[in-house]
Write a protein that holds these residues in place. Structure first.
Motif, PDB file in Angstrom:
ATOM      1  N   ALA A  69     -59.878 -40.661 -97.683  1.00 39.71           N
ATOM      2  CA  ALA A  69     -60.891 -40.682 -96.634  1.00 39.71           C
ATOM      3  C   ALA A  69     -60.257 -40.871 -95.261  1.00 39.71           C
ATOM      4  N   GLU A  70     -60.979 -40.395 -94.243  1.00 38.99           N
ATOM      5  CA  GLU A  70     -60.506 -40.553 -92.872  1.00 38.99           C
ATOM      6  C   GLU A  70     -60.740 -41.975 -92.382  1.00 38.99           C
TER       7      GLU A  70
ATOM      8  N   ALA B 269     -57.571 -44.329 -86.765  1.00 41.26           N
ATOM      9  CA  ALA B 269     -56.647 -43.236 -86.507  1.00 41.26           C
ATOM     10  C   ALA B 269     -57.269 -42.213 -85.561  1.00 41.26           C
ATOM     11  N   ALA B 270     -58.561 -41.935 -85.762  1.00 39.07           N
ATOM     12  CA  ALA B 270     -59.247 -40.998 -84.872  1.00 39.07           C
ATOM     13  C   ALA B 270     -59.279 -41.524 -83.444  1.00 39.07           C
ATOM     14  N   ARG B 271     -59.504 -42.796 -83.281  1.00 42.13           N
ATOM     15  CA  ARG B 271     -59.557 -43.378 -81.934  1.00 42.13           C
ATOM     16  C   ARG B 271     -58.198 -43.271 -81.239  1.00 42.13           C
ATOM     17  N   VAL B 272     -57.124 -43.520 -81.982  1.00 45.73           N
ATOM     18  CA  VAL B 272     -55.777 -43.390 -81.404  1.00 45.73           C
ATOM     19  C   VAL B 272     -55.512 -41.949 -80.989  1.00 45.73           C
ATOM     20  N   PHE B 273     -55.888 -40.995 -81.841  1.00 45.45           N
ATOM     21  CA  PHE B 273     -55.661 -39.587 -81.518  1.00 45.45           C
ATOM     22  C   PHE B 273     -56.409 -39.190 -80.248  1.00 45.45           C
ATOM     23  N   TYR B 274     -57.684 -39.520 -80.158  1.00 47.94           N
ATOM     24  CA  TYR B 274     -58.466 -39.091 -78.997  1.00 47.94           C
ATOM     25  C   TYR B 274     -58.033 -39.812 -77.722  1.00 47.94           C
TER      26      TYR B 274
ATOM     27  N   TYR C   8     -62.538 -34.121 -95.396  1.00 52.63           N
ATOM     28  CA  TYR C   8     -61.473 -33.124 -95.452  1.00 52.63           C
ATOM     29  C   TYR C   8     -60.396 -33.328 -94.396  1.00 52.63           C
ATOM     30  N   GLY C   9     -60.641 -34.190 -93.404  1.00 54.58           N
ATOM     31  CA  GLY C   9     -59.742 -34.308 -92.267  1.00 54.58           C
ATOM     32  C   GLY C   9     -58.305 -34.669 -92.591  1.00 54.58           C
ATOM     33  N   PRO C  10     -58.021 -35.760 -93.341  1.00 55.03           N
ATOM     34  CA  PRO C  10     -56.640 -36.145 -93.600  1.00 55.03           C
ATOM     35  C   PRO C  10     -55.827 -35.062 -94.308  1.00 55.03           C
TER      36      PRO C  10
ATOM     37  N   LEU D 267     -49.094 -41.311 -87.145  1.00 51.80           N
ATOM     38  CA  LEU D 267     -48.571 -42.303 -88.089  1.00 51.80           C
ATOM     39  C   LEU D 267     -49.641 -43.344 -88.409  1.00 51.80           C
ATOM     40  N   CYS D 268     -50.526 -43.577 -87.450  1.00 49.35           N
ATOM     41  CA  CYS D 268     -51.653 -44.484 -87.694  1.00 49.35           C
ATOM     42  C   CYS D 268     -52.553 -43.932 -88.794  1.00 49.35           C
ATOM     43  N   ASP D 269     -52.706 -42.616 -88.841  1.00 50.15           N
ATOM     44  CA  ASP D 269     -53.508 -41.978 -89.872  1.00 50.15           C
ATOM     45  C   ASP D 269     -52.954 -42.308 -91.252  1.00 50.15           C
ATOM     46  N   ASP D 270     -51.627 -42.327 -91.355  1.00 47.44           N
ATOM     47  CA  ASP D 270     -50.991 -42.645 -92.634  1.00 47.44           C
ATOM     48  C   ASP D 270     -51.044 -44.141 -92.927  1.00 47.44           C
TER      49      ASP D 270
END
Length: 430
Positions: free
Chosen positions: A20-21, A25-30, A151-153, A277-280
Motif C-alpha cells: 500500500a501507498e 512518502a507522498a507528502r515528501v514527493f510533492y 497501484y502507486g508503489p 527512499l521515504c516511500d521504501d
C-alpha cells in the motif's frame, strides 16, 4: 500488439506487489516538486542559475528558443499555445499550488491528477525548447501518484525499470557493448574541452590518464551492472523495500559521479530518487486486495512506459531514455557529419527566407562541439546511418520527406513548420 497483449494478460497481483501507498512518502514527493518548481520558475523567467555564460544551451538558458521540437500527438498550433509564456506561467503556478496542497495532505478531489497534467505542460516546453530528457523520471513518478493508491508503489518500480532498463536496452541495441571504455573517454574529453567540469583535474585524468581497461569496467558497471542486472534484480525482488531503496541509492550515486566528473547534472533525478527512499522506508510489505478497484489505469501506465522502449520512439512524454554515448565510432561520425563537415544538413521553411535554417543534427541529436548527443531520435539516427553508409545527399532526401510528412520542427514566432532539408556550407549553419 504483442506488448499490448502481454500487458493486458498480466495478472492483477503483479500491479500491487509493493504493498500500500504511504501518505508520508507522498507528502515528501510533492514538497520536493514544489521546491523544484520555485527554482525552475525563477530560473526560466527571472534569472540565470547556470554556471555558464549566456550563450549556453544548458537549462534554463535555452528556454526561450525560437525552434520547438514537436511530439507527434500535438499540432503545431497547439504546441505554440501551450509553450507560450502565459500558459507556462499558469502551469507553473497551478503545479506549485497543487503540489503544496498535496504536501499538506489537504484532500482535494483530482488534485494529484491536476498536478501531473500541469507538470506535463511545464516539461513539454522544456523538451520542445531544449530537446532532452530533463525530468522524465520525476514526471512519470508524478503520474504514478495520480494512479489509484493501491497501484502507486508498484508503478514507481515500473518507472525505475523504464528510466534505467529502457536506457540500457536501447543503448545496447543501438551501439552494442563493445568499445565502452573508448566511448567513455570521449565523454570525459568533451567535458574537459567544454570547461564545465566541477573537478577539471579529475575529469582530465579520466580522459587522458585512466587505463582503457578501467574505463571499460566503469562503462560496463553502468550499462550492464546498473541498467541491466540491477534492473532485473529490482524486478525480481521488488516486494522487498530494502531492494528498492538500494537500487534508488545506487542510481542516485551514479548520477552524482556523472555530475562531478562531467557536469552532466541530473539534479532532479537525484532529488526524486532520494525523496522516494521515504516511500521504501514507510511502505508496507502487505499486498493489498484490489477487488473493486479500477485496474485499467495501471495497465495503461505500464503500457505507456513499455511501448516506447520496444518501438524505439521518442515523442514526449513517451520515450525510452536511450541516451548517448552508444559507441566511440558513432560519436565521432555523428560529429563529422552533422557538425564538423564542410557541408551541414539543415532544415528550412519553404518561401520564408527570413527564418534562419536549423542544424538538424543539433536539433534532434543534441550534437555539440564538446559533448556527444544527449537524446536518441529514431528518424535522425536513421538519417545518420544513411549518411554514414552512402552520402549526405541520400540523408538529405530522407530528411526532406520526413520534415514534409511529420513536421517535427516548429518556428515558434511565426508558427511555420520546417518542411525542407537542404545542404549548406558549414559557415552558414546556425
Amino acid at each position: 500488439l504483442t506488448v499490448i497483449g502481454c500487458v493486458a494478460a498480466l495478472p492483477i497481483h503483479l500491479f500491487v506487489r509493493c504493498g500500500a501507498e504511504n501518505d508520508q512518502a507522498a507528502r515528501v514527493f510533492y514538497a520536493t516538486i514544489a521546491m523544484l518548481h520555485v527554482r525552475d520558475y525563477a530560473g526560466c523567467f527571472y534569472g540565470n542559475f547556470s554556471r555558464k555564460k549566456g550563450d549556453s544551451v544548458r537549462k534554463p538558458l535555452g528556454y526561450k528558443a525560437d525552434v520547438l521540437r514537436r511530439p507527434c500527438w500535438i499540432s503545431p498550433w497547439l504546441l505554440r499555445r501551450v509553450c507560450s509564456d502565459a500558459i507556462q506561467i499558469l502551469a507553473f503556478a497551478a503545479c506549485f499550488v497543487g503540489a503544496c496542497i498535496c504536501a499538506l495532505k489537504i484532500e482535494v478531489t483530482g488534485c494529484r491528477v491536476g498536478v501531473a497534467v500541469c507538470y506535463t505542460i511545464v516539461e513539454l516546453k522544456f523538451h520542445a525548447a531544449l530537446g532532452w530528457h530533463r525530468n522524465v523520471l520525476s514526471l512519470a513518478t508524478a503520474w504514478s501518484f495520480a494512479l489509484p493508491r493501491d497501484y502507486g508503489p508498484t508503478a514507481r518500480v515500473f518507472v525505475l525499470v523504464h528510466s534505467y532498463g529502457g536506457s540500457g536496452v536501447r543503448r545496447m541495441l543501438t551501439g552494442g557493448i563493445r568499445n565502452g571504455g573508448a566511448s567513455l573517454r570521449e565523454v570525459f574529453r568533451g567535458a574537459v574541452v567544454a570547461g564545465n567540469s566541477l573537478w577539471p583535474r579529475l575529469t582530465l585524468a579520466c580522459a587522458e590518464d585512466t587505463p582503457l581497461a578501467l574505463l571499460t569496467f566503469m562503462d560496463f558497471m553502468s550499462r550492464v551492472g546498473l541498467e541491466i542486472v540491477g534492473v532485473l534484480w529490482l524486478l525480481y525482488d521488488q516486494q522487498n523495500p530494502k531492494t528498492r531503496a538500494t537500487f534508488r541509492a545506487l542510481a542516485a550515486s551514479f548520477h552524482q559521479v556523472v555530475a562531478v566528473t562531467t557536469a552532466i547534472d541530473f539534479m532532479e533525478n537525484r532529488l526524486i530518487l532520494l525523496a522516494m527512499l521515504c516511500d521504501d522506508y514507510w511502505s508496507s510489505t502487505d499486498v493489498m486486495a484490489v477487488e473493486g478497484h479500477n485496474e485499467y489505469a495501471a495497465r495503461l501506465f505500464l503500457l505507456a512506459l513499455a511501448l516506447p522502449v520496444v518501438l524505439a520512439v521518442e515523442h514526449f512524454p513517451f520515450g525510452h531514455q536511450g541516451l548517448f554515448p552508444y559507441n566511440e565510432n558513432q560519436i565521432k561520425r555523428i560529429r563529422e557529419i552533422f557538425l564538423d563537415g564542410k557541408t551541414i544538413l539543415v532544415g528550412t521553411v519553404s518561401g520564408q527566407d527570413a527564418i534562419m535554417p536549423v542544424n538538424l543534427g543539433c536539433a534532434f541529436l543534441g550534437v555539440s562541439p564538446t559533448l556527444p548527443a544527449q537524446m536518441y531520435h529514431k528518424q535522425m539516427f536513421h538519417a545518420f546511418e544513411i549518411a554514414d553508409a552512402r552520402t549526405i545527399e541520400s540523408a538529405r532526401v530522407f530528411c526532406d520527406a520526413w520534415l514534409k510528412h511529420a513536421r517535427p520542427l516548429v518556428h515558434a514566432p511565426s508558427g511555420f513548420s520546417y518542411d525542407t532539408a537542404v545542404i549548406v556550407p558549414r559557415a552558414k549553419q546556425t
